[in-house]
Design a protein around this motif. Sequence first.
Motif, mmCIF file in Angstrom:
data_model
loop_
_atom_site.group_PDB
_atom_site.id
_atom_site.type_symbol
_atom_site.label_atom_id
_atom_site.label_comp_id
_atom_site.label_asym_id
_atom_site.label_seq_id
_atom_site.Cartn_x
_atom_site.Cartn_y
_atom_site.Cartn_z
ATOM 1 N N SER A 32 61.656 57.993 30.854
ATOM 2 C CA SER A 32 61.165 57.301 32.040
ATOM 3 C C SER A 32 61.072 58.239 33.242
ATOM 4 O O SER A 32 60.088 58.204 33.990
ATOM 5 C CB SER A 32 62.083 56.126 32.362
ATOM 6 N N VAL A 35 58.055 60.592 32.773
ATOM 7 C CA VAL A 35 56.783 59.892 33.017
ATOM 8 C C VAL A 35 56.574 59.702 34.510
ATOM 9 O O VAL A 35 55.480 59.949 35.032
ATOM 10 C CB VAL A 35 56.765 58.536 32.272
ATOM 11 N N ARG A 36 57.597 59.291 35.232
ATOM 12 C CA ARG A 36 57.469 59.094 36.680
ATOM 13 C C ARG A 36 57.217 60.411 37.400
ATOM 14 O O ARG A 36 56.461 60.447 38.380
ATOM 15 C CB ARG A 36 58.719 58.421 37.235
ATOM 16 N N ASN A 38 55.546 62.906 36.344
ATOM 17 C CA ASN A 38 54.195 63.399 36.059
ATOM 18 C C ASN A 38 53.100 62.472 36.564
ATOM 19 O O ASN A 38 51.926 62.713 36.302
ATOM 20 C CB ASN A 38 54.020 63.617 34.558
ATOM 21 N N SER A 39 53.437 61.429 37.281
ATOM 22 C CA SER A 39 52.408 60.478 37.699
ATOM 23 C C SER A 39 52.354 60.289 39.210
ATOM 24 O O SER A 39 51.918 59.261 39.673
ATOM 25 C CB SER A 39 52.641 59.138 37.012
ATOM 26 N N HIS A 40 52.782 61.273 39.974
ATOM 27 C CA HIS A 40 52.717 61.121 41.419
ATOM 28 C C HIS A 40 51.318 61.466 41.936
ATOM 29 O O HIS A 40 50.579 62.209 41.305
ATOM 30 C CB HIS A 40 53.789 61.970 42.109
ATOM 31 N N PRO A 41 50.936 60.909 43.086
ATOM 32 C CA PRO A 41 49.574 61.121 43.591
ATOM 33 C C PRO A 41 49.371 62.532 44.147
ATOM 34 O O PRO A 41 50.312 63.191 44.567
ATOM 35 C CB PRO A 41 49.438 60.077 44.697
ATOM 36 N N ASN A 83 56.202 69.761 34.578
ATOM 37 C CA ASN A 83 54.937 69.132 34.934
ATOM 38 C C ASN A 83 53.828 70.037 35.463
ATOM 39 O O ASN A 83 52.799 69.512 35.862
ATOM 40 C CB ASN A 83 55.181 67.982 35.906
ATOM 41 N N VAL A 86 50.342 69.333 33.718
ATOM 42 C CA VAL A 86 49.718 68.071 34.110
ATOM 43 C C VAL A 86 49.057 68.230 35.476
ATOM 44 O O VAL A 86 47.930 67.782 35.695
ATOM 45 C CB VAL A 86 50.770 66.934 34.135
ATOM 46 N N LEU A 87 49.745 68.885 36.394
ATOM 47 C CA LEU A 87 49.189 69.075 37.728
ATOM 48 C C LEU A 87 47.947 69.952 37.697
ATOM 49 O O LEU A 87 46.966 69.669 38.388
ATOM 50 C CB LEU A 87 50.247 69.679 38.653
ATOM 51 N N ARG A 90 45.030 67.908 36.596
ATOM 52 C CA ARG A 90 44.582 67.000 37.654
ATOM 53 C C ARG A 90 43.891 67.765 38.775
ATOM 54 O O ARG A 90 42.904 67.286 39.325
ATOM 55 C CB ARG A 90 45.761 66.209 38.195
#
Length: 102
Positions: A32, A35-36, A38-41, A83, A86-87, A90
Amino acid sequence: MEFHWALIAAFGVMVLGTLNGLLIAVLVSMVSLIVRANSHPIYVLGRKPGTKIFRPISPEHPKDETFPGLLLLRPEGAIFFANPSVLVRRYGRLSPNSLPGS
């Protein structure tokens, strides 16, 4: 979120025993958190005209300045060893040509 982790730990301990239940709770909380993380704006920034203030580009501020060939980004949240890939993916989807007013 912590309450959900506590419920998972309690259910795991009742069903699987102490050690296995706590191990399941630790694994669920780690997944959890990853996942959190890697999902920030990520915000594209523009400069408030005539100042040194940079802020996220939005419809409320249509006259904010952007610079040709330069993309200013501000990620919200932590950047750590798990992360960067992932960044980068994006960031790669954003381009200076996709900005309003470009």
